[in-house]
Design a protein around this motif. Structure first.
Motif, short mmCIF file in Angstrom:
data_model
loop_
_atom_site.label_atom_id
_atom_site.label_comp_id
_atom_site.label_asym_id
_atom_site.label_seq_id
_atom_site.Cartn_x
_atom_site.Cartn_y
_atom_site.Cartn_z
N ALA A 262 1.22 -1.07 0.11
CA ALA A 262 -0.49 -0.09 0.09
C ALA A 262 0.71 0.91 -0.01
O ALA A 262 1.81 1.18 0.58
CB ALA A 262 -0.99 0.10 1.45
N TYR A 263 0.73 2.04 -0.90
CA TYR A 263 1.48 3.30 -1.04
C TYR A 263 0.56 4.33 -0.06
O TYR A 263 -0.32 5.13 -2.13
CB TYR A 263 2.30 3.81 -2.68
CG TYR A 263 3.17 4.49 -2.01
CD1 TYR A 263 3.08 5.93 -1.79
CD2 TYR A 263 4.51 4.60 -2.32
CE1 TYR A 263 4.11 6.82 -2.09
CE2 TYR A 263 5.76 5.26 -2.17
CZ TYR A 263 5.12 6.21 -2.15
OH TYR A 263 6.37 7.12 -2.42
N VAL A 264 0.46 5.20 0.14
CA VAL A 264 -1.04 6.71 0.38
C VAL A 264 -0.42 7.28 -0.50
O VAL A 264 0.69 7.89 0.89
CB VAL A 264 -1.10 7.23 2.00
CG1 VAL A 264 -2.02 7.48 1.49
CG2 VAL A 264 -1.69 5.26 2.33
N THR A 265 -0.77 7.88 -1.30
CA THR A 265 -0.37 9.40 -2.29
C THR A 265 -1.30 9.57 -3.26
O THR A 265 -1.85 8.84 -3.51
CB THR A 265 1.14 8.48 -2.88
OG1 THR A 265 1.90 9.68 -3.73
CG2 THR A 265 1.05 7.82 -4.09
N ASP A 266 -1.09 10.47 -4.73
CA ASP A 266 -1.61 11.19 -4.80
C ASP A 266 -0.70 11.10 -6.21
O ASP A 266 -1.49 10.73 -7.57
CB ASP A 266 -1.60 12.55 -5.04
CG ASP A 266 -2.96 12.88 -3.83
OD1 ASP A 266 -3.84 12.33 -3.99
OD2 ASP A 266 -2.94 14.16 -3.23
N ASP A 267 0.59 10.11 -6.22
CA ASP A 267 1.38 10.03 -7.58
C ASP A 267 1.36 8.84 -7.49
O ASP A 267 1.92 8.06 -7.19
CB ASP A 267 2.89 10.73 -7.01
CG ASP A 267 3.46 11.34 -8.04
OD1 ASP A 267 2.97 10.44 -9.52
OD2 ASP A 267 4.39 11.66 -8.48
N LEU A 268 0.49 8.85 -8.79
CA LEU A 268 0.45 6.95 -9.02
C LEU A 268 1.45 6.95 -9.87
O LEU A 268 1.90 5.16 -9.79
CB LEU A 268 -0.99 6.52 -9.59
CG LEU A 268 -2.31 7.21 -9.28
CD1 LEU A 268 -3.78 7.16 -9.51
CD2 LEU A 268 -2.34 6.92 -8.07
N VAL A 269 2.38 8.13 -10.32
CA VAL A 269 3.20 7.08 -11.88
C VAL A 269 4.25 6.19 -10.45
O VAL A 269 4.58 5.46 -10.92
CB VAL A 269 3.66 8.21 -12.31
CG1 VAL A 269 4.49 7.83 -13.14
CG2 VAL A 269 2.61 8.86 -13.58
N HIS A 270 4.90 7.62 -9.37
CA HIS A 270 5.84 6.73 -8.75
C HIS A 270 5.13 5.80 -7.62
O HIS A 270 6.04 4.80 -7.75
CB HIS A 270 5.52 8.41 -7.86
CG HIS A 270 6.88 8.29 -7.20
ND1 HIS A 270 8.34 7.93 -7.28
CD2 HIS A 270 6.84 7.59 -5.21
CE1 HIS A 270 9.46 7.85 -6.11
NE2 HIS A 270 8.53 7.76 -5.25
N ALA A 271 4.49 5.82 -7.10
CA ALA A 271 3.42 4.81 -6.69
C ALA A 271 4.18 3.89 -7.24
O ALA A 271 4.36 2.24 -6.33
CB ALA A 271 2.52 5.26 -5.74
N ARG A 272 3.78 3.58 -8.69
CA ARG A 272 3.61 2.19 -9.06
C ARG A 272 5.62 1.63 -9.13
O ARG A 272 6.11 0.56 -9.24
CB ARG A 272 2.91 2.92 -10.37
CG ARG A 272 1.16 2.45 -11.05
CD ARG A 272 1.59 2.58 -12.15
NE ARG A 272 -0.12 2.72 -12.11
CZ ARG A 272 -1.11 3.65 -12.45
NH1 ARG A 272 -0.20 5.65 -12.77
NH2 ARG A 272 -2.41 4.16 -12.97
N ASP A 273 5.82 3.04 -9.55
CA ASP A 273 7.41 2.20 -9.68
C ASP A 273 7.92 2.30 -8.43
O ASP A 273 8.93 0.82 -8.47
CB ASP A 273 8.34 3.55 -10.51
CG ASP A 273 7.80 3.68 -11.80
OD1 ASP A 273 7.72 2.72 -12.60
OD2 ASP A 273 8.04 5.84 -12.12
N GLN A 274 7.66 2.62 -7.54
CA GLN A 274 7.59 1.86 -5.81
C GLN A 274 7.82 0.47 -5.16
O GLN A 274 8.03 -0.24 -4.71
CB GLN A 274 7.36 2.97 -5.11
CG GLN A 274 8.37 4.12 -5.01
CD GLN A 274 10.04 4.03 -4.50
OE1 GLN A 274 9.83 2.78 -3.40
NE2 GLN A 274 10.55 4.16 -5.64
N ALA B 250 -2.97 -6.99 5.15
CA ALA B 250 -1.61 -6.83 5.86
C ALA B 250 -0.30 -5.83 4.32
O ALA B 250 -0.46 -5.81 4.00
CB ALA B 250 -0.90 -8.02 6.30
N VAL B 251 -0.54 -4.93 5.12
CA VAL B 251 0.52 -3.76 4.19
C VAL B 251 1.53 -3.98 4.14
O VAL B 251 2.25 -3.96 5.00
CB VAL B 251 0.14 -2.39 4.94
CG1 VAL B 251 0.67 -0.86 4.29
CG2 VAL B 251 -1.38 -1.91 5.06
N TYR B 252 1.86 -4.36 2.57
CA TYR B 252 3.46 -4.86 2.33
C TYR B 252 4.79 -3.25 2.18
O TYR B 252 4.13 -2.12 1.25
CB TYR B 252 3.75 -4.93 1.32
CG TYR B 252 3.57 -6.91 1.30
CD1 TYR B 252 3.30 -7.36 2.72
CD2 TYR B 252 4.43 -6.61 0.00
CE1 TYR B 252 3.25 -9.15 2.01
CE2 TYR B 252 4.30 -9.09 0.38
CZ TYR B 252 4.08 -8.89 1.14
OH TYR B 252 3.76 -10.38 1.99
#
Length: 333
Positions: free
Chosen positions: A209-221, A310-312
């Motif tokens: 789970a990545y809480v953010t508005d920047d989906l491009v960055h979240a996908r890469d991470q 369960a949050v990775y």
């Protein structure tokens, strides 16, 4: 819905302990770690420190395996921790991926996995068990003690059937609603066929789970996660074929561009051997976006029968995501 936190035991161990203690304060119910002792620090040593720093958090591996871990040692580890801190452990277990493959060994068989579950459950409950023709028991564990809960991780039809037959919980490491629904129904059907109460099995979905508005960055991470799941999917394709009715194409289709896999970067952002994973799969498998999007997906998973998410937390902003879950997600799902 309960919410757990999954961490890798990177040094220093004190950081893992501090994050788990903080997670309990934010409302997380479970604290999980990877169990791959050649890639990360030994988790069972760290569990004792986490339990010492917390009062209600339940801890365990996501997941251990009966290939690198002796079954009787696993039973003694869980029984010791529960004796020291109360019944606050859970044994997440599977065939083994990184822990086995990084040593050049294949994952263990499902038959061995099922046999190990019976041994671990029996020993932690103070019972004598048969171990290759020798009867053994742990003498300091009182007979009738609560057995450690055993949650089985898996993807394929045979692993799901095993979970339905004998597991206290089921762990699915991806959050795609279609696949969640398919696996939960399969596990519950197997439980019913075995004469068990299907609703007595705890259903756990684990994913980044990545809480953010920047989906491009979240996908890469979080793209690494599709590569990790792809290791298991590749095994299924080898066993059942690419177009088998036993496994949905939603699970197997995306690995066609998969090449080799570098376990030295396993579970880490930037793993170049996971570049084959498309954005669509990342979005389906993970929870990305602001708190409202997180809550919406979790509500959908809960409607499908998921008891725990369960949050990775394995990306470049894990602390912020943990804090956001505590402030804006846990307690609202």
């Amino acid at each position: 819905m309960d919410v757990g936190l999954v961490l890798q035991t990177d040094p220093p161990a004190s950081t893992v302990v501090d994050l788990m203690a903080r997670a309990e304060g934010l409302g997380f119910g479970h604290g999980w770690t990877f169990d791959s002792h050649m890639l990360w620090q030994e988790p069972f040593v760290i569990y004792s420190r986490i339990l010492e720093r917390t009062t209600r958090l339940v801890v365990g591996p996501m997941v251990t395996n009966p290939g690198t871990r002796d079954w009787t040692v696993l039973a003694s580890l869980f029984a010791t921790l529960d004796d020291m801190f109360g019944p606050r452990t859970v044994c997440g277990i599977g065939r083994g991926d990184s822990a086995m493959r990084v040593q050049g060994r294949p994952p263990t068989t499902l038959a061995r996995l099922e046999a190990s579950i019976a041994v671990i459950r029996g020993l932690t409950a103070g019972r004598a068990v048969d171990l290759g023709g020798t009867e053994v028991r742990i003498p300091w564990v009182r007979e009738g003690a609560p057995a450690v809960p055993i949650w089985v991780a898996g993807y394929g039809p045979k692993a799901l059937a095993l979970a339905g037959r004998c597991a206290d919980g089921f762990v699915l490491q991806l959050a795609d609603p279609y696949l969640v629904e398919w696996t939960i129904k399969t596990v519950r059907a197997a439980a019913a066929d075995a004469g068990r109460d299907p609703d007595a099995i705890t259903m756990c979905v684990a994913a980044p789970a990545y809480v953010t508005d920047d989906l491009v960055h979240a996908r890469d991470q979080t793209r690494w996660f599709g590569g990790m799941v792809g290791n298991h999917v590749a095994d299924l394709v080898t066993r059942y074929g690419e177009a088998s009715a036993a496994v949905p194409p939603e699970l197997t289709g995306y690995i066609k561009g998969r090449g080799g896999y570098d376990y030295s970067h396993h579970g880490r952002a930037g793993n170049r051997s996971t570049d084959f994973v498309p954005d669509e799969v990342v979005d389906r498998f993970c929870l990305l976006g602001p708190p409202a999007a997180q809550r919406e997906r979790l509500a959908e998973l809960a409607s499908l029968g998921v008891d725990q998410f369960a949050v990775y937390a394995m990306h470049d902003d894990r602390e912020a995501t943990i804090e956001a879950y505590g402030a804006e997600v846990i307690g609202r799902v």
